[in-house]
Enzyme design. Structure first.
Site, PDB file in Angstrom:
ATOM      1  N   GLU A 125       0.836  -1.214   0.000  1.00 30.43           N
ATOM      2  CA  GLU A 125       0.000   0.000   0.000  1.00 30.43           C
ATOM      3  C   GLU A 125       0.867   1.259   0.000  1.00 30.43           C
ATOM      4  OE1 GLU A 125      -2.458  -1.391   3.423  1.00 30.43           O
ATOM      5  OE2 GLU A 125      -4.116  -0.744   2.142  1.00 30.43           O
ATOM      6  N   GLU A 147      -4.552  -9.275   3.150  1.00 33.25           N
ATOM      7  CA  GLU A 147      -5.360  -8.971   4.341  1.00 33.25           C
ATOM      8  C   GLU A 147      -6.632  -9.804   4.441  1.00 33.25           C
ATOM      9  OE1 GLU A 147      -3.791  -6.797   2.515  1.00 33.25           O
ATOM     10  OE2 GLU A 147      -3.015  -5.133   3.710  1.00 33.25           O
TER      11      GLU A 147
END
Ligand code: NAD
Length: 728
Positions: A125, A147
């Site tokens: 990210e 995730e």
């Protein structure tokens, strides 16, 4: 604390190096974020700095967010999570805009992410907020956003950025399935921009920084007229994508994984608004997922506790027991699989069977799996030769000389097992000896051994190369070294161990058999089989009980039932189940392998739907139970067995009970495992459900004493037995 260092070279290129002290892999903490932010501020404010490289001082870039930090954030409640997440967005957005004037898009400084290796979660990210992502050509590196696998979703802008970069359709496998790629595949998918030889990484990053133009710094979504690739929701193509994605997500998750739904909502709603509003939407959905007990239970079981068990949380404190050479007795389905996973982990293997043909067939299993890997480009020809070279197939027990562990996987027959135990002990005296039995008590089998302290159960699940759980069973006389040896071996082959005490069916099979039986019992009662199967799936079980028994085979069920009945005598509780099972077996409906079971199958073996002939023998009751009633029966059948296993000391650690349930038989992963599920609904509610079920269906649903006591005291399993505390 210094997680990041900062240096500026003579050409005005600043390098921010991520290198968390005392950890082999970088993970992001809140303090780390603040530090990174400070360095970015310094670089943007310093007129001498022309651009920035963000890289790592380790062989990998980063493993992700420190999930313990997420647990701490949760403690502060929803507002604290939201504020914390918005702060992260602020830092990453600062990197993305890099000091430029938003209107004119001028004045920014180029920021490049240089990834030497693995970059996961926040480790991707952060790069996604940079202006370019360059990775070293390191085929071992994994790049992606995993995730979703622990019940959350990329919540530091990864969801919004990746869906805007690739389009919802192309981003779906990375966001919704947590797909990981090596650098070349990541580049091909558009996740990253460039792959360069490892030695050139920083030089290339610097070259890019110095050559970057102002236009290179503007993200597509910050440009006028940006359109989402593949179309935003109200575009005809986008409409199709989102309709399809909703159906796919619901089909795959049956609506029980809150993270998948929230992720899709964040992408959909985010696509309708400007980028900064989309980040806020992402943060809201992320907060709601973090506040959901499912995400904390999943993180606890599938990340924190799974890792603790893999690192040897319950390993006796004895010296290292690394296995260099392994003996495997029996080269059938299980023995061949065990030989393969061991050889693949660098262990020499002697694979023994009664005939040379059978031993060779066992070795061929490794060859077939390696060939598959070669075909898919995952295994090189050299690697195949190397792994296969470690497996010696023979009938000669003398070849066991020098092994430091033996795993026995011959027929499930105590006589055959006793015979090979004795032979192996002569060939390799003093070596730890493990049986892979699935039904025979370890203590009884150890009677054939002259060294019962070295005798242990190592129970693999089928198929061995895919199933991640290994159940280690202590017999009454098993010693500490044997337990440590088994744990070290499981660590070497990179699976997850649980250590349980010896009792009928150990832990996993003990819980899964009542689940199957409850499903079959309902068929006998006239409950619609489709209701049974769908109720199971809607509560997050990967397979309904009838499909599961078809897969494992009905004659195996018959065999286990007969043996259990013989052992239990008049206490045997499952007569109603056996009636159905035996009838199915008598009619040749043995499950998938016979192309006929509770389900019908095509000639090619494809499952067609539930077998209609069942209704003639077991007519449907006019009054069908509610979905919730069926679900309670199916869940409680498993969960109460887990509680009894704990009460009886078969399980000594609830972490093992939860992790083992998810990895061993796929127990509703969203719940975090049977103990986490009970904690979620509360012991009092669980006891109430048990009372209702007992009144209707009998004493198998009696709430165990432990549960009743916990209900009275208002305790949860994790408050009473959690953390490092063992139960015993
Ligand atoms: P299998 O029938 O496929 O293999 C057994 C092998 O043992 C055969 O190749 C046979 O030739 C060999 N064998 C028999 N007697 C022998 C002897 N005296 N010396 C050497 N080799 C001998 O059976 P499997 O499914 O691989 O199961 C093996 C063990 O693993 C059993 O104890 C079973 O309960 C257990 N187990 C099976 C599963 C499963 O799903 N099949 C799962 C967990 C554990």
């Amino acid at each position: 604390m210094t997680d990041f260092t900062y240096a500026v070279d003579a050409d005005g290129v600043a390098t921010i190096t991520w290198d968390v002290a005392a950890k082999s892999m970088n993970v992001m903490s809140l303090a780390g974020f603040a530090e990174l932010s400070g360095h970015v501020d310094a670089a943007l404010a310093d007129p001498a700095v022309k651009g920035v490289i963000i890289t790592s001082g380790k062989k990998d870039f980063a493993g992700g967010m420190d999930l313990n930090v997420i647990a701490q954030m949760r403690a502060g409640g929803a507002q604290a999570i939201f504020d914390g997440v918005m702060q992260m967005h602020g830092v990453l957005r600062k990197i993305e805009l890099a000091g430029m004037d938003f209107k004119t898009k001028k004045g920014g400084k180029p920021i490049v992410a240089a990834l030497p290796g693995t970059a996961l979660g926040i480790g991707l990210e952060l790069p996604l907020s940079c202006h370019r992502i360059i990775a070293a050509d390191n085929p071992k590196a994994k790049i992606g956003l995993p995730e979703i696998m622990v019940g959350i979703f990329p919540g530091a802008g990864g969801t919004t950025r990746l869906s805007r970069k690739l389009g919802a359709m192309m981003a779906a496998p990375f966001l919704l399935e947590g797909k990981l790629s090596d650098p070349k595949a990541a580049k091909a998918a558009g996740l990253i921009d460039e792959v360069v030889p490892a030695g050139d990484l920083l030089a290339r990053a610097k070259e890019w920084v110095l050559a970057a133009k102002e236009a290179d710094l503007v993200k597509p979504w910050d440009d006028k007229g940006y359109k989402m690739p593949g179309g935003a929701p109200y575009h005809p193509a986008g409409f199709m994508t989102f309709v399809g994605a909703s159906a796919m997500v619901n089909g795959k998750t049956q609506g029980v994984f809150p993270a998948a739904k929230a992720l899709l909502a964040a992408v959909y709603e985010g696509a309708l608004v400007p980028f900064d509003a989309a980040l806020r939407i992402e943060a809201r959905h992320f907060t709601s997922v973090l506040m959901n007990p499912s995400s904390s239970a999943m993180i606890r079981s599938l990340f924190i506790n799974k890792e603790a068990l893999e690192k040897g949380a319950n390993r006796p404190k004895v010296e290292d027991q690394t296995v260099r050479k392994l003996g495997v007795l029996g080269a059938g389905m299980m023995g061949a699989g065990i030989a393969y996973v061991a050889a693949n982990a660098g262990i020499e293997v002697v694979l023994i069977d009664a005939t040379q043909e059978a031993a060779d067939r066992g070795r061929k299993h490794s060859e077939d799996l390696l060939d598959k890997g070669v075909k898919r480009g995952k295994v090189t020809a050299e690697k195949k030769a190397e792994v296969l070279g470690r497996v010696t197939a023979t009938t000669d027990y003398a070849a066991l000389q020098g092994v430091d562990l033996i795993v026995e996987a011959v027929f499930e027959d105590p006589k055959v097992k006793a015979e090979v135990t004795k032979k192996a002990e002569v060939a390799a005296p003093g070596v730890v000896y493990a049986t892979n039995t699935s039904t025979l008590p370890i203590t009884a089998l150890s009677a054939a051994s002259s060294q019962p302290e070295n005798f242990i159960g190592i129970h693999f699940f089928s198929p061995v190369d895919k199933m991640m759980l290994v159940e280690i069973i202590r017999g009454e006389r098993t010693g500490e070294v044997a337990v440590a040896k088994a744990l070290d071996f499981v660590r070497q082959i990179r699976k997850t161990p649980i250590v349980v005490n010896d009792a009928r069916f150990f832990y996993a099979n003990r819980c899964i058999i009542p689940y199957i039986n409850e499903g079959i019992r309902m068929v006998a009662e006239g409950v619609e089989p489709a209701l049974v199967e769908n109720a199971a799936k809607l509560v997050g079980m990967p397979l309904g009980p009838l499909q599961l028994v078809d897969e494992t085979s009905i004659d195996l069920g018959v065999k286990i039932a007969k043996a259990t009945r013989a052992a239990m005598g008049s206490d045997y509780p499952d007569g109603a189940v056996d009636e159905v099972l035996f009838w199915m077996a008598d009619h040749g409906r043995l499950g998938r392998k016979a192309n006929a079971g509770f389900y019908a199958y095509s000639d090619k073996g494809e499952r067609q739907g539930l077998w209609e002939g069942l209704a003639a023998k077991y007519p449907l009751d006019k009054m069908q139970p509610s979905l919730a009633d069926v679900q309670h029966r199916l869940l409680m059948a498993q969960v109460l067995e887990a509680v009894r296993a704990l009460e009886e000391g078969v399980l000594t650690d609830i972490r093992e009970g939860d992790v083992g349930a998810i990895l061993g038989w796929g127990f509703a992963p969203w719940s975090g495992g049977p103990f986490s599920w009970l904690d979620m609904i509360g012991a009092a509610r669980a006891v109430e459900i048990c009372r209702g079920l007992t009144a209707q269906f009998g004493k198998r649903f009696h709430a165990p004493k432990l549960l009743v006591e916990m209900a009275e005291k208002g305790e949860t399993f994790y408050s009473r037995f959690g953390g490092e505390k063992a139960v015993a």
